[in-house]
Design an enzyme around this catalytic site. Structure first.
Site, mmCIF file in Angstrom:
data_model
loop_
_atom_site.group_PDB
_atom_site.id
_atom_site.type_symbol
_atom_site.label_atom_id
_atom_site.label_comp_id
_atom_site.label_asym_id
_atom_site.label_seq_id
_atom_site.Cartn_x
_atom_site.Cartn_y
_atom_site.Cartn_z
ATOM 1 N N GLU A 204 -1.872 2.007 8.073
ATOM 2 C CA GLU A 204 -1.512 1.480 9.383
ATOM 3 C C GLU A 204 -2.023 0.053 9.578
ATOM 4 O O GLU A 204 -1.634 -0.624 10.525
ATOM 5 C CB GLU A 204 -2.056 2.383 10.496
ATOM 6 C CG GLU A 204 -3.562 2.481 10.585
ATOM 7 C CD GLU A 204 -4.168 3.501 9.623
ATOM 8 O OE1 GLU A 204 -5.365 3.796 9.773
ATOM 9 O OE2 GLU A 204 -3.445 3.995 8.731
ATOM 10 N N CYS A 309 -11.388 -0.870 -5.280
ATOM 11 C CA CYS A 309 -12.092 0.329 -5.731
ATOM 12 C C CYS A 309 -12.685 0.128 -7.121
ATOM 13 O O CYS A 309 -13.522 0.917 -7.557
ATOM 14 C CB CYS A 309 -11.162 1.542 -5.718
ATOM 15 S SG CYS A 309 -9.763 1.421 -6.838
#
Length: 527
Positions: A204, A309
């Protein structure tokens, strides 16, 4: 390409072009539509979330919190499209991917600008985001070979056995904010080329890249309903986990969300692949090449403002660290922090004010626990972008394994420095950490490198390579607390995740008249 031209590119350029901003605002709406059954449809929900440019805080667009009925419509569209798509020849599905990758190349600059506007990373890094996803699309172009089964003739007298890999049905993907193009491209190209249909939930915080990619995929020939997009937050995520028609779920993001999704979706009988948090370590041996190692630590530690990550967030120096610390600080100070659209920027803002505050808090916790603050980037100001979520390169030394700044994934431009007296001790430090995405060693010794690669407990190992993410013909092999599931993303494992094996045993022979019936268990000797 109605959406691509008048909407998503309007988002990308709205900070720079008044004319394009007006084009984007036609219809008096900044809201990003869902994609359901091949059509971009405005949500009926009255609730939405502002997508903010992290360098300026300007509202770029608004993401609707889609209704449950809209989610169900997307799943229904995918379910309806599945029978025809799964029976489409695999060579035809491949050709769609061939055209798709060509369209991505042609629109790479626009995709990158959209990513920079919504996510904040530099334009050069945004192009890398798109390109690493593009490599997965290229890999999917060879699906006819990747999806081959096995065949054995005459396993018993007159009997053949073969296996085929078949698609699962409707699959779904839930994406993070840090790679708005690459992560969706890890998911749906492999899934749909295997013959599945797909429901995607972008982050989002930066949905634009997914919308551009979806329209390019349809322009490439992907039929209506094969790819659908529904926006939202927790409610849509839980609906994906619970829906009986969804067979598999792909997720990349935090450990809290990842374990929730893994548990909830697995409990409803779904396959799940969940890539989660990390604390990637780099061990620096005394014999490491100085310039190459310093450049690698700076690039992998501070690139993308540390929001990867696979960011190399922790360095373990074997032996004296003072020399290395001084050099790292010197090079980190030379990095330019600015808006990602600045061609000279080395790193842009973090994604949100909340993310910035979290980085500040974890750095402060390290200082209060006894770490030395070698470089403090918390109070940086960028001229012309005073409202931006900027954090400058920050370096903490003398960090120990019990400190919160070490145990938590900071996800910002913070490099943590630790010390070890030997390679054995350094390996022990890495292996005691709960995460297992990646670990690297910098050394000139083949003996040290071999010991490291054998004994280290991490899914992706680098030897003088700071971010050892493999190309897509291998798989992204995070392990330990960094991954939940048993089939990783892309490569052979990715194809296996999105397919199921069917084994067929066939017999063609004439029986002599009057042949008797045997109720004994058939064997290879007698069948």
């Amino acid at each position: 390409m109605r959406y691509l031209n008048s909407r998503v590119f309007g988002v990308a350029y709205s900070h720079f072009s008044t004319a394009t901003e007006q084009l984007w605002r036609q219809g008096n709406s900044l809201r990003v539509p869902n994609l359901i059954g091949g059509s971009f449809i405005d949500s009926h929900s009255s609730d939405s979330i502002d997508v903010l440019n992290p360098a300026t805080q300007e509202v770029v667009s608004q993401v609707p919190l889609s209704t449950n009925e809209e989610f169900k419509s997307a799943v229904s569209a995918a379910k309806e499209a599945y029978p025809s798509w799964r029976n489409t020849p695999i060579t035809t599905r491949q050709r769609v991917m061939f055209k798709f990758q060509d369209l991505i190349r042609k629109n790479m600059d626009a995709l990158a600008l959209n990513i920079t506007t919504e996510q904040g990373k530099t334009l050069k890094d945004a192009q890398g985001d798109v390109f690493r996803g593009l490599e997965v699309v290229e890999h999917a172009c060879g699906m006819a070979t990747l999806q081959m089964g096995e065949y054995v003739s005459n396993v018993s007298t007159g009997i053949d056995t073969y296996s085929v890999r078949e698609p699962l049905g409707v699959c779904a993907g839930i994406c993070p904010f840090n790679f708005p193009a690459m992560i969706p491209l890890w998911m749906f190209p492999v899934a749909v080329t295997c013959g599945n249909t797909f429901v995607l939930k972008p982050s989002e915080k930066d949905p634009g890249a997914s919308m551009i990619l979806a329209e390019l995929a349809m322009q490439a020939g992907l039929p209506k309903g094969v790819l659908n997009i529904v926006h939202g937050t927790h409610d849509v995520v839980n609906a994906i986990c619970d829906d009986d028609d969804i067979r598999a779920v792909s997720f990349v993001g935090s450990n809290t969300a990842g374990m929730h999704i893994y548990s909830r979706a697995s409990a409803s009988g779904k396959r799940v692949q969940s890539n989660m948090g990390a604390k990637n370590h780099g061990i620096v041996m005394p014999d490491a090449n100085v310039d190459a190692t310093l450049n690698a630590l700076i690039a992998a530690g501070f690139g993308a403002a540390g929001q990867r990550c696979m960011a190399l967030s922790t360095v373990v120096f074997v032996g004296d660290s003072k020399f290395w610390e001084e050099k790292i600080v010197e090079r980190a100070k030379a990095l330019k922090v600015s808006a990602g659209t600045d061609p000279e920027a080395d790193l842009g803002p973090v994604i949100s004010k909340q993310a910035k505050e979290r980085v500040h808090k974890l750095v402060q916790s390290g200082v209060e626990s006894g770490a030395r603050l070698l470089l403090d980037g918390r109070n940086i100001k960028v001229r012309g972008y005073e409202q931006g979520n900027f954090v400058g390169p920050t370096i903490l030394a003398d960090v120990t394994a019990d400190m919160e700044c070490y145990k938590e994934e900071i996800f910002g431009p913070v490099l943590i420095c630790m010390q070890a007296d030997s390679l054995e001790e350094a390996i022990s430090i890495v292996n005691r950490n709960k995460y297992g995405n990646g670990a690297v060693i910098f050394t000139s010794s083949g003996i040290a490198a071999r010991k490291f690669q054998t004994e280290i407990e991490a899914g992706q190992v680098g030897i003088n390579v700071p971010i050892p993410v493999p190309l897509p013909f291998f798989s992204f092999t995070g392990s330990k607390a960094s991954f939940a599931g048993d089939l990783n993303f892309y490569g052979k494992a990715g194809v296996q995740f999105f397919t199921q094996i069917k084994t067929v045993t066939q017999q063609w022979k004439d029986l002599p008249s009057g042949a008797g019936v045997s109720l004994a268990m058939p064997t290879s000797q007698k069948s």
